[in-house]
Design a protein around this motif. Sequence first.
Motif, PDB file in Angstrom:
ATOM      1  N   THR A  78       0.305  -1.367   0.176  1.00 28.63           N
ATOM      2  CA  THR A  78      -0.371   0.048  -0.241  1.00 28.63           C
ATOM      3  C   THR A  78       0.469   1.237   0.169  1.00 28.63           C
ATOM      4  O   THR A  78       0.199   2.246  -0.178  1.00 28.63           O
ATOM      5  N   LEU A  79       1.627   1.574   0.519  1.00 27.40           N
ATOM      6  CA  LEU A  79       2.918   2.144   0.652  1.00 27.40           C
ATOM      7  C   LEU A  79       4.736   1.741  -0.099  1.00 27.40           C
ATOM      8  O   LEU A  79       4.574   0.850   0.822  1.00 27.40           O
ATOM      9  N   ASP A  80       5.148   1.782  -0.843  1.00 26.45           N
ATOM     10  CA  ASP A  80       7.141   1.415  -1.159  1.00 26.45           C
ATOM     11  C   ASP A  80       7.410   2.354  -0.498  1.00 26.45           C
ATOM     12  O   ASP A  80       6.906   3.982  -0.150  1.00 26.45           O
ATOM     13  N   TYR A  81       8.858   2.721  -1.009  1.00 33.43           N
ATOM     14  CA  TYR A  81       9.596   3.942   0.012  1.00 33.43           C
ATOM     15  C   TYR A  81      10.792   3.548  -0.581  1.00 33.43           C
ATOM     16  O   TYR A  81      11.195   2.852  -1.877  1.00 33.43           O
ATOM     17  N   ILE A  82      11.910   4.509  -0.992  1.00 32.62           N
ATOM     18  CA  ILE A  82      13.098   4.735  -1.397  1.00 32.62           C
ATOM     19  C   ILE A  82      14.103   4.941  -0.061  1.00 32.62           C
ATOM     20  O   ILE A  82      14.102   5.887   0.284  1.00 32.62           O
ATOM     21  N   PRO A  83      15.323   4.718  -0.084  1.00 27.70           N
ATOM     22  CA  PRO A  83      15.794   4.637   1.070  1.00 27.70           C
ATOM     23  C   PRO A  83      17.068   5.413   1.009  1.00 27.70           C
ATOM     24  O   PRO A  83      17.904   5.021   0.149  1.00 27.70           O
ATOM     25  N   ASP A  84      17.330   6.455   2.032  1.00 33.65           N
ATOM     26  CA  ASP A  84      17.960   6.952   1.823  1.00 33.65           C
ATOM     27  C   ASP A  84      19.302   7.096   3.373  1.00 33.65           C
ATOM     28  O   ASP A  84      18.290   6.108   3.872  1.00 33.65           O
ATOM     29  N   THR A  85      20.289   7.017   3.250  1.00 32.76           N
ATOM     30  CA  THR A  85      21.107   6.694   4.565  1.00 32.76           C
ATOM     31  C   THR A  85      20.871   5.680   5.195  1.00 32.76           C
ATOM     32  O   THR A  85      20.034   6.026   5.704  1.00 32.76           O
ATOM     33  N   ALA A  91      14.033   6.258 -13.090  1.00 32.32           N
ATOM     34  CA  ALA A  91      13.239   5.694 -12.226  1.00 32.32           C
ATOM     35  C   ALA A  91      13.983   4.485 -10.940  1.00 32.32           C
ATOM     36  O   ALA A  91      15.444   5.191 -11.259  1.00 32.32           O
ATOM     37  N   THR A  92      13.924   4.415 -10.117  1.00 33.63           N
ATOM     38  CA  THR A  92      14.351   4.469  -9.121  1.00 33.63           C
ATOM     39  C   THR A  92      14.379   2.786  -8.473  1.00 33.63           C
ATOM     40  O   THR A  92      13.351   1.877  -8.219  1.00 33.63           O
ATOM     41  N   LEU A  93      15.430   1.443  -8.640  1.00 29.02           N
ATOM     42  CA  LEU A  93      15.443   0.834  -8.472  1.00 29.02           C
ATOM     43  C   LEU A  93      15.898  -0.009  -6.568  1.00 29.02           C
ATOM     44  O   LEU A  93      17.568   1.410  -6.753  1.00 29.02           O
ATOM     45  N   ARG A  94      15.521  -0.438  -5.739  1.00 31.35           N
ATOM     46  CA  ARG A  94      15.706  -0.764  -4.385  1.00 31.35           C
ATOM     47  C   ARG A  94      16.244  -1.944  -4.649  1.00 31.35           C
ATOM     48  O   ARG A  94      15.256  -2.921  -5.189  1.00 31.35           O
ATOM     49  N   TRP A  95      17.283  -2.132  -3.205  1.00 32.09           N
ATOM     50  CA  TRP A  95      17.243  -3.588  -3.292  1.00 32.09           C
ATOM     51  C   TRP A  95      17.617  -3.872  -2.045  1.00 32.09           C
ATOM     52  O   TRP A  95      18.621  -3.110  -0.983  1.00 32.09           O
ATOM     53  N   HIS A  96      17.387  -5.307  -1.713  1.00 29.68           N
ATOM     54  CA  HIS A  96      18.581  -5.494   0.166  1.00 29.68           C
ATOM     55  C   HIS A  96      19.986  -6.427  -0.206  1.00 29.68           C
ATOM     56  O   HIS A  96      19.765  -7.045  -0.821  1.00 29.68           O
ATOM     57  N   GLY A  97      20.564  -5.477   0.378  1.00 31.14           N
ATOM     58  CA  GLY A  97      21.768  -6.319   0.558  1.00 31.14           C
ATOM     59  C   GLY A  97      22.384  -7.760   1.133  1.00 31.14           C
ATOM     60  O   GLY A  97      21.354  -7.979   1.467  1.00 31.14           O
ATOM     61  N   ARG A  98      23.622  -8.487   0.446  1.00 30.74           N
ATOM     62  CA  ARG A  98      23.167  -9.810   1.216  1.00 30.74           C
ATOM     63  C   ARG A  98      25.015 -10.078   1.621  1.00 30.74           C
ATOM     64  O   ARG A  98      26.049  -9.501   0.996  1.00 30.74           O
ATOM     65  N   ALA A  99      24.819 -10.417   2.791  1.00 20.39           N
ATOM     66  CA  ALA A  99      26.271 -10.964   3.189  1.00 20.39           C
ATOM     67  C   ALA A  99      26.596 -12.111   2.617  1.00 20.39           C
ATOM     68  O   ALA A  99      26.136 -12.448   1.153  1.00 20.39           O
ATOM     69  N   ILE A 157      24.985  -4.779   5.022  1.00 18.79           N
ATOM     70  CA  ILE A 157      23.675  -5.597   4.725  1.00 18.79           C
ATOM     71  C   ILE A 157      22.839  -4.366   5.054  1.00 18.79           C
ATOM     72  O   ILE A 157      22.511  -4.601   5.908  1.00 18.79           O
ATOM     73  N   TYR A 158      22.592  -3.538   3.890  1.00 21.92           N
ATOM     74  CA  TYR A 158      21.783  -2.304   3.855  1.00 21.92           C
ATOM     75  C   TYR A 158      20.651  -2.070   2.981  1.00 21.92           C
ATOM     76  O   TYR A 158      21.077  -3.031   2.145  1.00 21.92           O
ATOM     77  N   GLU A 159      19.881  -1.781   2.947  1.00 20.67           N
ATOM     78  CA  GLU A 159      19.201  -0.729   1.938  1.00 20.67           C
ATOM     79  C   GLU A 159      20.028   0.091   0.918  1.00 20.67           C
ATOM     80  O   GLU A 159      20.890   0.817   1.120  1.00 20.67           O
ATOM     81  N   TYR A 160      19.510  -0.447  -0.467  1.00 18.49           N
ATOM     82  CA  TYR A 160      20.283   0.059  -2.308  1.00 18.49           C
ATOM     83  C   TYR A 160      19.586   0.169  -2.393  1.00 18.49           C
ATOM     84  O   TYR A 160      18.229  -0.103  -3.105  1.00 18.49           O
ATOM     85  N   LYS A 161      19.989   1.147  -3.350  1.00 15.57           N
ATOM     86  CA  LYS A 161      19.076   1.807  -4.642  1.00 15.57           C
ATOM     87  C   LYS A 161      20.439   2.026  -5.669  1.00 15.57           C
ATOM     88  O   LYS A 161      21.457   2.537  -5.467  1.00 15.57           O
ATOM     89  N   TYR A 162      19.420   2.319  -6.936  1.00 16.54           N
ATOM     90  CA  TYR A 162      20.118   3.084  -7.603  1.00 16.54           C
ATOM     91  C   TYR A 162      19.362   3.469  -8.456  1.00 16.54           C
ATOM     92  O   TYR A 162      17.790   3.308  -9.179  1.00 16.54           O
ATOM     93  N   ALA A 191      19.299 -13.289 -10.662  1.00 22.65           N
ATOM     94  CA  ALA A 191      18.734 -11.973 -11.004  1.00 22.65           C
ATOM     95  C   ALA A 191      17.633 -11.901 -10.066  1.00 22.65           C
ATOM     96  O   ALA A 191      16.671 -12.426 -10.101  1.00 22.65           O
ATOM     97  N   THR A 192      17.429 -10.366  -9.831  1.00 25.18           N
ATOM     98  CA  THR A 192      16.460  -9.972  -9.308  1.00 25.18           C
ATOM     99  C   THR A 192      16.032  -8.943 -10.235  1.00 25.18           C
ATOM    100  O   THR A 192      17.060  -7.726 -10.528  1.00 25.18           O
ATOM    101  N   GLY A 193      13.951  -9.321 -11.016  1.00 28.33           N
ATOM    102  CA  GLY A 193      14.721  -8.726 -12.364  1.00 28.33           C
ATOM    103  C   GLY A 193      12.839  -7.608 -12.069  1.00 28.33           C
ATOM    104  O   GLY A 193      12.110  -8.282 -11.654  1.00 28.33           O
ATOM    105  N   LEU A 194      13.019  -6.293 -12.681  1.00 31.40           N
ATOM    106  CA  LEU A 194      11.767  -5.182 -13.091  1.00 31.40           C
ATOM    107  C   LEU A 194      11.294  -5.582 -14.009  1.00 31.40           C
ATOM    108  O   LEU A 194      12.569  -5.131 -14.708  1.00 31.40           O
ATOM    109  N   SER A 195      10.442  -4.942 -15.127  1.00 33.32           N
ATOM    110  CA  SER A 195      10.292  -5.049 -15.986  1.00 33.32           C
ATOM    111  C   SER A 195       8.983  -3.508 -16.056  1.00 33.32           C
ATOM    112  O   SER A 195       7.987  -4.513 -15.452  1.00 33.32           O
ATOM    113  N   TRP A 196       8.670  -2.663 -17.044  1.00 35.26           N
ATOM    114  CA  TRP A 196       7.559  -2.011 -16.684  1.00 35.26           C
ATOM    115  C   TRP A 196       7.907  -1.082 -17.864  1.00 35.26           C
ATOM    116  O   TRP A 196       8.838  -1.060 -19.032  1.00 35.26           O
TER     117      TRP A 196
END
Lengths: 735, 176
Positions: free
Chosen positions: A42-49, B80-88, B114-119, B146-151
């Motif tokens: 229902t909501l998404d987010y972009i992580p900063d820091t 667009a922004t892609l985000r994913w969580h890091g892996r050990a 191991i944290y949140e990444y974005k591009y 791969a973790t893929g997204l299409s739009w």
Amino acid sequence: MATAYTAADSIGVYLSGTPDSSDLYQQSESLGGAMLGAELLTLDYIPDTPIEGVCIQYISGANGVGYGYIRAASASTLAYTAPGSATEGTAVTLANGASAVLVDGADTSKYVRVYRDSAESMGGRMRLNIRKVYNNALAQTDLTNAERAAGKASYRGLFLRNRNSIACSSIKVWIRTLGTQRVSNSAQLSSSGAGSITTTGSFADWPDKGFCHIKTSGGTTREIVRYTSRTATTLTVDAAGRAMLGTTAAAGASDDTLDCVPPIRLSWETPGDEGLIEALTNETTEPAAASWNSGITEATGLTLSSLADAANTALWIHREIPAGGPGFWGYENSIWLKFAASAVTYTVPFTGYFQEANTALVGFLGYAGDGELPDFTAAAAATGATLPLTYSLPLPSAGLFKTYYVCLRERDQYGLIGQNQYSRIHKIDDAGNDVTAPVSDPVDTTLTNTQSGEVVVDSWYYPDADSDPADTWLVYSTTTGTNPNPSTDTPTEHTMTAGFGLRPYFHLQRTLGPYSFGADLRVLVRAMRSSDDTESENVTPVTTSVSTAEILRPGFASLLYGEAYGQSLTPFYDEISYIPGTSSGAYFRRLPGESQFWADSKLVWRCVFDSIGDKVLYIPSGWDVDSSGTRGTGASTWYEVVSWTGGDKRIALCVAGTRVAMIDVSNDAIIWAGHSAGETLTSHPNPTDGVWQHPDATGLSFHVLDASTQTMRSYLKLTSAGLALMNTDLDRNRS
Amino acid sequence: MSIAFDSVEKVGYSAFVYDWTAAGGTAPYSIYKDGRLNKNPDSLTTLTLEGESTSEPPIIEVLSANDTSTPYTVQFPPYATLRWHGRAGAYVYLVQQYSGSAWSTIKSIAHGGIYEYKYETLSLDNGSAQQWRVMVEDISGNQSEATGLSWTHQRAPEAPEHVTSVTTGTLTWGAA
């Protein structure tokens, strides 16, 4: 609250589906069957820091959009502040490998569920840019233009699961309204067909397009309708938008209440054996057992007295879009979920957005502002699917002028309009003539061949000549043998840079090319005012035949034995080129840092050139350098062997068919109109004729290899007037 | 509350000055350039920005701190922004785009924890079909699935290329 699934997140909303489907977990495929493990997004987010090891699992719909913050209160605890909140929640311990819910300090419905997958100490503050979501299972997919035209009814199935270890009670689900409730106290719909609903209140916080739930003053649903547009006080309802979602068209009353709603209604289904509900064959199939509810209050919505721990119930969503919709980019579907857990009541919204395509919206909107930027909140001056658009400008009074700022925007099939504001300026007189201030022509435009086939263009523009001066250079160029055409050719643009002088000016100096040797280069330089794209109107190009295409030889060559010792060697470089017609009696010899001119075994001149040392042009002391002698008419080549017989050996140096210097070898004399030293000369190596001199319309240049930089430098230029300009010192040492 | 500009003026090669008065609202302002948050100044009435075009300034939105609505140029930006969580065990994350019947690595992002990444992608064409994916590569060069997204990318329309002219009081916006 620290433990996940014990408070506001006790009841989760999950997708449904067929477990063996390839589209498992797709929001668009939530068509009943079994409960899946994916929650309704229902909501998404972009992580900063980010914070090491902290993974966001879910964001409550109550947070709304904006920036939320997770702070590491210690190495093992986190605290949350929701968007717009000033109160941080209680810090929660989060162990590695565990989940926890972080709650805002002011509203327990605003939470994020996080997971930790690192043993590293947590630190810092994580900013979440929380954004709303399109096309989740609640909103459903966008409507194509065809679907919009035909209308569409579609369905989705969701599961509500009690994840708490205790039962949740007083469960209610109802449709969330999207604007302030109003009364149709000014005008109402008739019993059928299109019409308008008007209020003395304001629809200002209602979406531009949407749906209206009309109720009698007693709270009974009268009708649900679609409005295709609105003003602050009036909703415009189309005929196809009547009697939606199971209601019947009916005439309105002046005390009816009006609520903005999403185009949905809801139904429970209790899961049967193995926890399954009906699996729809496609999204347009209505669930057979659905009993629809359009309630917009908790009292009129769906209710369930209790949901035991680990128990599920299912919720069907019916979205109805009548045919012939207007097209819109921001329809919103939203519901409330309310329940009690451990004697605490929680109310959480779930929201999603969808769009409706209407290809008739695709096109352009023209705006015009009288003396100022256009008012983009007002109606466009002209609209159309294709260009051109036209608009009759209100003319100024007799003898006066008006300045219009005009702007064009594009609109897509969802009604999204570009937000460009940059406007062009047109000034008109009382007859409607465009009298936009002209832009003066650039002056003194020249082309200068330089090394490696590159050509330097110089031009000047004086802004004080124009009431509204230019700010941009336009350089049109061709090598096709035809002149540049500003109507069809694309120029390169260069912003004007101010020069400093008694009169303000802009000087263009750009290097063009490289071009092939002999290319017929034609360059048109114009000045342009970018505010209205007005260009100067000059059309005559300057031209040159590209005569230098040599790539410089490698510089600063040196030799080392192995990697041990450098050798003090001067790179070998010794070339001789003869002047035709002199039986090899006249020639130039070039050495590194030196150029020699020999004729009939006599040294005419010798230039030693070091840009950071000596720059000297030696002429033998026995030679006369005279300005009084006769030179006469010349040849089209840069040299002319006037005579090379017996005691009369003379060579003329020419510029554009005129002798600018005479080398009287027999009498040891150089005749030119005069000379000056210390000039700054542009270099012009010319590789193709084997002689390091360069003739053009403005003069004849001679070159030398600079000993310091190993680049070609001009040491002498004979102008068309016969002046010898020297990048050297002639008089210092005549020898 | 978006702020309407008094003027937009070109001042450099691709630099433009935006000027407004009586902006109102509450600081800090949020200034979005081409849909991307650019600055959060406490006070201002003018702004100079560099754009990619020499003829059209970048599209900006100036919001005050108490704005609750989000203009759709921000909702539908060019990127667009892609985000994913890091892996050990990750050494680098490979962000790849499918183009020309092949996957190309657009960005390699070093694993920093191991944290949140974005591009954030570069500008994408309106209506273009996009396929992206992210892969984990360990220090030995082994790659994960791969973790893929299409739009289909949707963005607010850009400023259309066109010409304008005025003839006897009739303004014409014509195709460039």
